[in-house]
Design a protein around this motif. Structure first.
Motif, mmCIF file in Angstrom:
data_model
loop_
_atom_site.group_PDB
_atom_site.id
_atom_site.type_symbol
_atom_site.label_atom_id
_atom_site.label_comp_id
_atom_site.label_asym_id
_atom_site.label_seq_id
_atom_site.Cartn_x
_atom_site.Cartn_y
_atom_site.Cartn_z
ATOM 1 N N UNK A 58 -92.914 24.513 86.484
ATOM 2 C CA UNK A 58 -94.304 24.888 86.244
ATOM 3 C C UNK A 58 -95.065 25.068 87.544
ATOM 4 N N UNK A 59 -96.133 25.830 87.472
ATOM 5 C CA UNK A 59 -97.099 25.965 88.542
ATOM 6 C C UNK A 59 -96.553 26.659 89.774
ATOM 7 N N UNK A 60 -95.465 27.408 89.634
ATOM 8 C CA UNK A 60 -94.994 28.212 90.754
ATOM 9 C C UNK A 60 -95.706 29.559 90.730
ATOM 10 N N UNK A 61 -97.020 29.501 90.703
ATOM 11 C CA UNK A 61 -97.857 30.689 90.737
ATOM 12 C C UNK A 61 -98.770 30.534 91.940
ATOM 13 N N UNK A 62 -98.663 31.455 92.877
ATOM 14 C CA UNK A 62 -99.380 31.274 94.125
ATOM 15 C C UNK A 62 -100.200 32.513 94.460
ATOM 16 N N UNK B 11 -103.947 19.539 92.977
ATOM 17 C CA UNK B 11 -104.900 20.035 93.950
ATOM 18 C C UNK B 11 -105.033 21.557 93.871
ATOM 19 N N UNK B 12 -106.212 22.020 93.495
ATOM 20 C CA UNK B 12 -106.473 23.454 93.493
ATOM 21 C C UNK B 12 -106.072 24.191 92.238
ATOM 22 N N UNK B 13 -105.561 23.491 91.239
ATOM 23 C CA UNK B 13 -105.133 24.183 90.021
ATOM 24 C C UNK B 13 -105.264 23.275 88.801
ATOM 25 N N UNK B 14 -105.766 23.830 87.720
ATOM 26 C CA UNK B 14 -105.761 23.168 86.415
ATOM 27 C C UNK B 14 -104.831 23.953 85.498
ATOM 28 N N UNK C 214 -102.443 28.243 80.194
ATOM 29 C CA UNK C 214 -103.485 28.867 81.001
ATOM 30 C C UNK C 214 -103.558 28.136 82.333
ATOM 31 N N UNK C 215 -103.469 28.893 83.424
ATOM 32 C CA UNK C 215 -103.612 28.355 84.771
ATOM 33 C C UNK C 215 -104.973 28.779 85.319
ATOM 34 N N UNK C 216 -105.702 27.851 85.899
ATOM 35 C CA UNK C 216 -106.954 28.178 86.579
ATOM 36 C C UNK C 216 -106.844 27.664 88.013
ATOM 37 N N UNK C 217 -106.811 28.596 88.967
ATOM 38 C CA UNK C 217 -106.734 28.257 90.381
ATOM 39 C C UNK C 217 -108.141 28.250 90.959
ATOM 40 N N UNK C 218 -108.441 27.252 91.755
ATOM 41 C CA UNK C 218 -109.774 27.110 92.331
ATOM 42 C C UNK C 218 -109.667 26.999 93.846
ATOM 43 N N UNK C 219 -110.505 27.779 94.531
ATOM 44 C CA UNK C 219 -110.569 27.725 95.987
ATOM 45 C C UNK C 219 -112.010 27.438 96.386
ATOM 46 N N UNK C 220 -112.216 26.365 97.157
ATOM 47 C CA UNK C 220 -113.548 25.991 97.615
ATOM 48 C C UNK C 220 -113.685 26.300 99.097
ATOM 49 N N UNK C 221 -114.815 26.914 99.469
ATOM 50 C CA UNK C 221 -115.095 27.216 100.867
ATOM 51 C C UNK C 221 -116.505 26.762 101.202
ATOM 52 N N UNK C 222 -116.654 26.264 102.416
ATOM 53 C CA UNK C 222 -117.978 25.893 102.871
ATOM 54 C C UNK C 222 -118.620 27.089 103.569
ATOM 55 N N UNK C 223 -119.859 27.358 103.231
ATOM 56 C CA UNK C 223 -120.597 28.448 103.846
ATOM 57 C C UNK C 223 -121.777 27.879 104.616
ATOM 58 N N UNK C 224 -121.946 28.370 105.842
ATOM 59 C CA UNK C 224 -123.101 27.968 106.627
ATOM 60 C C UNK C 224 -124.226 28.977 106.418
#
Length: 218
Positions: free
Chosen positions: A10-14, A72-75, A84-94
């Motif tokens: 599972x989760x070999x989706x990148x 980390x980074x995926x539900x 259903x895979x939900x990938x999440x990427x968080x970025x900090x913006x200045x």
């Protein structure tokens, strides 16, 4: 006759390097994938049963979702249609914020999501056919706007078996010591393995790589 096992990790989706924030750097993309695989192998993953606490983006209950697991980074959600895979990427913006007499910089988070649905075409996924094993000793309680009185005794499990997803075929989710989170299809004697059909749905194109992973071409 013996049962036939069809196994998949599972989760070999990148994400492709651009989405992962390492555009143009194949070595870093490979390193990201290796870290993700290592996380799947070392982090204990359990399947939390949905007793009404899981909602959609508009806070509506989703009873067709049966279990949820996260890394980390995926539900990942086990649903009545498949996964259903939900990938999440968080970025900090200045951001530069100008006041009446002074200027200062603040930080905010930008979130990007990518969803992939894996449909088990023609399958029958029913709650009454689910066998839950290795229940967690602890439990969770949820108090949310849609359930102000609370949802209690929400348990997680280490192994889930969905029987008869196709005639004579069971679907099992579990943790492998060597390869992390996996699922198997168990084809019992007399059943036809050709019934198993995995159909992927995504907003962005998907590509099957040489090692069997699925890459999102965002």
């Amino acid at each position: 006759m013996k049962n036939i096992f069809f196994s998949s990790i599972l989760l070999l989706l990148f994400f492709n390097p651009a989405f992962a924030g390492v555009a143009g750097n194949k070595r870093n993309a490979s390193s990201l994938k290796d870290k993700a695989q290592q996380l799947m192998q070392t982090q204990p993953i359990r399947f939390e049963e949905n007793k009404g606490q899981i909602t959609d983006m508009e806070s509506n209950p989703v009873p067709f979702v049966l279990f949820k697991t996260s890394a980390q980074g995926v539900d990942m959600y086990i649903t009545e249609k498949g996964l259903t895979y939900v990938f999440v990427k968080m970025e900090e913006e200045k951001k530069e914020i100008r006041g009446i007499k002074e200027t200062w910089e603040g930080e905010s988070e930008k979130m990007e999501c990518e969803r992939i649905d894996m449909e088990l075409k023609g399958a029958s996924i029913k709650k009454e056919n689910i066998v839950k094993e290795k229940m967690s000793a602890d439990h969770s309680q949820y108090f949310l706007p849609h359930c102000p009185s609370g949802i209690s005794d929400v348990r997680s499990y280490e192994k889930i078996t969905i029987k008869e997803v196709y005639p004579g075929i069971d679907w099992i989710f579990y943790n492998s010591e060597k390869k992390g989170l996996k699922y198997d299809f168990i084809v019992h004697p007399g059943a036809d393995a050709k019934q198993i059909q995995l159909v992927y749905h995504s907003l962005d194109p998907l590509q099957l790589t040489r090692d069997g992973s699925i890459e999102i071409k965002a």
